[in-house]
Design a protein around this motif. Structure first.
Motif, mmCIF file in Angstrom:
data_model
loop_
_atom_site.group_PDB
_atom_site.id
_atom_site.type_symbol
_atom_site.label_atom_id
_atom_site.label_comp_id
_atom_site.label_asym_id
_atom_site.label_seq_id
_atom_site.Cartn_x
_atom_site.Cartn_y
_atom_site.Cartn_z
ATOM 1 N N LYS A 1 1.033 -1.290 -0.158
ATOM 2 C CA LYS A 1 -0.202 0.562 0.018
ATOM 3 C C LYS A 1 0.891 1.127 0.377
ATOM 4 O O LYS A 1 1.105 2.331 -0.457
ATOM 5 C CB LYS A 1 -0.442 0.142 0.933
ATOM 6 C CG LYS A 1 -2.458 0.609 1.146
ATOM 7 C CD LYS A 1 -2.888 1.003 2.254
ATOM 8 C CE LYS A 1 -4.173 1.617 2.542
ATOM 9 N NZ LYS A 1 -4.891 1.138 3.072
ATOM 10 N N ARG A 2 2.094 1.299 0.900
ATOM 11 C CA ARG A 2 2.618 2.756 0.780
ATOM 12 C C ARG A 2 3.654 2.814 0.093
ATOM 13 O O ARG A 2 4.010 3.814 -0.670
ATOM 14 C CB ARG A 2 3.887 1.763 1.739
ATOM 15 C CG ARG A 2 2.858 2.364 3.410
ATOM 16 C CD ARG A 2 4.339 3.107 4.476
ATOM 17 N NE ARG A 2 3.543 3.398 5.340
ATOM 18 C CZ ARG A 2 4.140 2.651 6.961
ATOM 19 N NH1 ARG A 2 5.900 1.946 6.311
ATOM 20 N NH2 ARG A 2 3.515 2.915 7.512
ATOM 21 N N LEU B 1 2.093 1.336 -3.443
ATOM 22 C CA LEU B 1 1.522 1.903 -4.757
ATOM 23 C C LEU B 1 1.564 3.624 -4.087
ATOM 24 O O LEU B 1 1.370 4.357 -5.130
ATOM 25 C CB LEU B 1 0.404 1.171 -4.223
ATOM 26 C CG LEU B 1 0.626 0.281 -5.088
ATOM 27 C CD1 LEU B 1 -1.261 -0.699 -4.676
ATOM 28 C CD2 LEU B 1 0.596 0.704 -6.595
ATOM 29 N N ASN B 2 1.194 4.546 -2.964
ATOM 30 C CA ASN B 2 1.504 4.973 -2.526
ATOM 31 C C ASN B 2 2.301 5.969 -2.774
ATOM 32 O O ASN B 2 2.699 7.333 -3.936
ATOM 33 C CB ASN B 2 0.857 6.069 -1.282
ATOM 34 C CG ASN B 2 -0.594 5.476 -0.860
ATOM 35 O OD1 ASN B 2 -0.922 5.388 -1.587
ATOM 36 N ND2 ASN B 2 -0.721 4.989 0.403
ATOM 37 N N TYR B 3 3.354 5.354 -3.092
ATOM 38 C CA TYR B 3 4.766 6.217 -3.101
ATOM 39 C C TYR B 3 4.320 6.290 -4.918
ATOM 40 O O TYR B 3 5.250 7.839 -4.888
ATOM 41 C CB TYR B 3 6.096 5.867 -2.465
ATOM 42 C CG TYR B 3 7.281 5.812 -3.116
ATOM 43 C CD1 TYR B 3 7.507 6.750 -2.478
ATOM 44 C CD2 TYR B 3 8.021 5.499 -3.796
ATOM 45 C CE1 TYR B 3 8.916 7.533 -2.943
ATOM 46 C CE2 TYR B 3 9.290 5.152 -4.683
ATOM 47 C CZ TYR B 3 9.551 6.416 -4.187
ATOM 48 O OH TYR B 3 11.106 7.322 -4.480
ATOM 49 N N LYS C 1 1.951 7.002 -7.092
ATOM 50 C CA LYS C 1 1.368 7.007 -7.101
ATOM 51 C C LYS C 1 1.858 9.044 -7.152
ATOM 52 O O LYS C 1 0.618 9.638 -7.970
ATOM 53 C CB LYS C 1 0.115 7.327 -6.283
ATOM 54 C CG LYS C 1 -0.534 6.625 -7.556
ATOM 55 C CD LYS C 1 -2.260 5.922 -6.690
ATOM 56 C CE LYS C 1 -2.575 4.840 -6.932
ATOM 57 N NZ LYS C 1 -3.017 4.493 -5.772
ATOM 58 N N GLU C 2 2.551 9.365 -6.145
ATOM 59 C CA GLU C 2 3.038 11.105 -5.759
ATOM 60 C C GLU C 2 3.049 11.632 -6.730
ATOM 61 O O GLU C 2 3.874 11.328 -7.498
ATOM 62 C CB GLU C 2 4.148 10.852 -4.504
ATOM 63 C CG GLU C 2 4.250 10.913 -3.272
ATOM 64 C CD GLU C 2 4.989 11.339 -2.982
ATOM 65 O OE1 GLU C 2 6.580 11.517 -2.892
ATOM 66 O OE2 GLU C 2 5.325 11.240 -1.542
#
Lengths: 225, 290
Positions: A217-218, A220-222, A224-225
Motif C-alpha cells: 500500500k505504501r 503504491l502511494n509512493y 502515485k505521488e
C-alpha cells in the motif's frame, strides 16, 4: 519440553535460498516473457504456471524419477558434478525453485507489462543498454511487483509439504523441514511439539502477509505521488 | 545533411499498407511532418530512431551511415545520436527532474550543460521534484531538455504539444523555437497544428497513404487548399428563430455558436441539425488581438 528447532531453521534456510535463486532466475525470465508476443509465449507461460494447479506430489514424483541416481539426469549429475538431488537439501532447493517459479515470475512479468513501452524506448534513445535500462529504469518502477514476487515465493516455499516429502524424505538437518516435522510429530502422537511448530508457522505466515499488504500500500502511494 | 530512404509494411485495421519515404534534410533545419492519423508519421520517426526496423532502407546522418539494409548496417537506437520526445513524455518516475537529465548525460554528467538546459526551460527551481508531481507543460519541458542533454544530431518530436492546453502550447512553441535557435539541432516534428508548423518549421512534409505527397516551405505547401481570401466555417444549425423581416439562425461550429441572419426563403431550406457552411469575404471580417 524439549523442542528441536532444527526443522524451523531448515525451513527458513530453504526459503531464503530458494527466493534468492528465484529472484536471479525470475527477473530475466519475466522480462523475456514480457518482451515477446510470439505464439510460444502462451506455451511457456502455461509451463511456468503448472505448479499453481498441479498437485505437488505429481511434480515431486517426476522430479524423483528424474533426479534418481538410476535416471539419466540423476546419474549424469552424480557422475559429472558429484551432486545427488534426491533426499538432499540441494535437491529441495532445485525442486522448490520449480515449484515457486510462477509466484516470482508472474508478478514481475505483470509489472513489466504494465509499464509504458516508451520508458524502455526513451532509455534506449538516451544511449542506455538493455541491462542499464532494466536495472535503472524498469525494475525501480515495479518495486511493488518485485516485493510481491519475493514475499510470495518465500511464503510459498515455507508452505511446501507434498513436494518435500516426495523428493526430500524426512532426514533431520538435511530435508526435515517444519511442515514435515509437524506431520512426523502428529504421527507419533507428540501433539505438543506439533503445536509449537504449527503456531510458529501460523503466526509467521500471517505476519508476512500482513506486512506485504501494508508495504504494498505504501509503495503504491509512493509511486502515485 | 541527412539522407533518408525507408520502406516498411504497416499492418493497419484496414489491411496492409506500405510506408515508403525518401527525403533529405539540411543539417540544422526544422522540418514538420503533417498528415492524417494513421498515415505513418510516428512510424517514420520510430524508423529513424531505430526503435523499429524497415524491410529496406538507407539512413545517413552527417556522413555517418545509420542504416543500410544492403550492406547489413543497422545501428541500434543507443548508437544513433537522437533525442526523442514521446507523446506521453516518458519521464522516468523513479528519478527526480535532475536525475532524469543526469541519467541521459551518461557516466560523467555535464552538470553545467544540464543546469543551462534547466534554466532555458525555466525548470531549475523544480529540479528535485519527481515527474509525477509536475503539470503537463512542465513534464514536456523536462522531456525536451532531456532529449537535448546528449547534444543529438537529430531531435525527433512526436506531437509534443498535443496533450497540452492552448495557452501552454503557445508558450512551449516559443520555447522550442528558442531551443532550436540556440542549438541548431536538426529537428523533425510530427504535428497536426498548422500554427505550430508555421511558427517553427522551415520545411514541411505531408505524408498521405504512406508516402510524401507534398513537401516544401509551409506557406507554399498549404497555400493551395488551405489559404484563401475567404473565411469558411462549417457547422450545424441548432436554432432557428423566425422574425418579422429576417430569420435568426444559430449555428454551432467547434465550441462556439454563431448567430447570423437569413431570409425567409433561405431559412425554409434549413432545419435543426442541417450541416451548413458559413463564409465571409476577406475584406469583411474584423480581426481583434486576443
Amino acid at each position: 519440553m524439549n523442542i528441536d528447532y532444527g526443522p524451523l531453521l531448515l525451513t527458513f534456510q530453504l526459503a531464503f535460498t530458494t527466493t534468492f535463486f528465484l529472484l536471479i532466475l525470475g527477473i530475466p525470465l519475466a522480462s523475456f516473457l514480457a518482451g515477446i508476443t510470439h505464439k510460444s509465449k502462451s506455451i511457456l507461460e502455461a509451463f511456468i504456471s503448472l505448479p499453481l494447479v498441479l498437485p505437488p506430489s505429481v511434480l515431486g514424483f517426476y522430479l524423483l524419477l528424474a533426479f534418481s541416481p538410476t535416471g539419466w539426469l540423476g546419474s549424469f549429475l552424480e557422475r559429472v558434478f558429484d551432486i545427488r538431488l534426491v533426499f538432499s537439501f540441494e535437491g529441495l532447493v532445485v525442486a522448490s525453485i520449480l515449484y515457486s517459479l510462477p509466484f516470482m515470475v508472474q508478478p514481475i512479468q505483470a509489472g513489466l507489462e504494465a509499464l509504458p513501452a516508451s520508458l524502455k524506448e526513451a532509455s534506449y534513445t538516451l544511449g542506455k543498454s538493455k541491462l542499464q535500462t532494466m536495472f535503472q529504469v524498469l525494475l525501480p518502477n515495479i518495486k511493488p511487483a518485485l516485493f510481491s514476487g519475493i514475499v510470495l515465493s518465500f511464503a510459498h516455499t515455507i508452505g511446501e509439504f507434498g513436494l518435500v516429502l516426495m523428493i526430500g524424505g524426512n532426514i533431520p538437518e538435511e530435508t526435515k523441514v517444519a511442515s514435515i516435522a509437524i506431520y512426523d510429530e502428529v504421527e507419533t502422537l507428540n501433539y505438543e511439539a506439533a503445536h509449537v511448530y504449527s503456531s510458529i508457522l501460523l503466526l509467521l505466515s500471517f505476519t508476512i502477509l500482513l506486512l506485504v499488504y501494508i508495504i504494498n500500500k505504501r509503495l503504491l502511494n509512493y509511486t502515485k505521488e | 545533411m541527412i539522407r533518408i530512404q525507408v520502406r516498411k509494411t504497416l499492418s493497419m485495421s484496414e489491411g496492409e499498407k506500405a510506408l515508403q519515404i525518401e527525403t533529405s534534410l539540411e543539417t540544422g533545419s526544422f522540418t514538420a511532418i503533417y498528415g492524417r492519423s494513421g498515415a505513418g508519421k510516428t512510424t517514420f520517426l520510430r524508423l529513424l530512431a531505430g526503435l523499429i526496423q524497415p524491410e529496406q532502407g538507407y539512413i545517413e546522418v552527417d556522413g555517418q551511415v545509420w542504416l543500410d539494409t544492403q550492406k547489413k548496417i543497422n545501428l541500434p537506437p543507443q548508437k544513433r545520436s537522437i533525442g526523442f520526445v514521446f507523446q506521453d513524455f516518458a519521464l522516468f518516475p523513479n528519478m527526480t527532474v535532475l536525475e532524469n537529465l543526469q541519467y541521459a548525460s551518461g557516466n560523467k554528467p555535464d552538470q553545467e550543460f544540464i543546469k543551462q538546459l534547466l534554466t532555458m526551460v525555466s525548470m531549475e527551481k523544480l529540479a528535485h521534484r519527481k515527474p509525477t508531481t509536475l503539470s503537463g507543460g512542465q513534464k514536456q519541458r523536462i522531456a525536451l531538455a532531456r532529449a537535448l542533454v546528449r547534444r543529438p544530431s537529430i531531435l525527433l518530436l512526436d506531437e509534443p504539444l498535443s496533450a497540452l492546453d492552448q495557452e501552454m502550447r503557445h508558450k512551449l512553441r516559443e520555447e522550442i523555437h528558442l531551443l532550436h535557435r540556440q542549438f541548431q539541432t536538426t529537428t523533425l516534428l510530427v504535428s497536426h497544428d498548422l500554427a505550430e508548423i508555421y511558427r517553427l518549421a522551415n520545411k514541411v512534409l505531408i505524408i498521405e497513404e504512406g508516402s510524401i505527397s507534398k513537401s516544401g516551405k509551409p506557406d507554399e505547401v498549404f497555400s493551395e487548399k488551405r489559404l484563401s481570401s475567404k473565411i469558411q466555417l462549417t457547422g450545424e444549425v441548432v436554432r432557428i428563430v423566425p422574425g418579422e423581416v429576417v430569420y435568426i439562425i444559430e449555428i454551432l461550429t467547434g465550441n462556439s455558436i454563431i448567430k447570423t441572419i437569413a431570409t425567409k426563403e433561405e431559412a425554409e431550406q434549413l432545419a435543426i441539425g442541417s450541416q451548413v457552411m458559413v463564409f465571409s469575404k476577406a475584406f469583411n471580417p474584423i480581426i481583434k488581438k486576443l
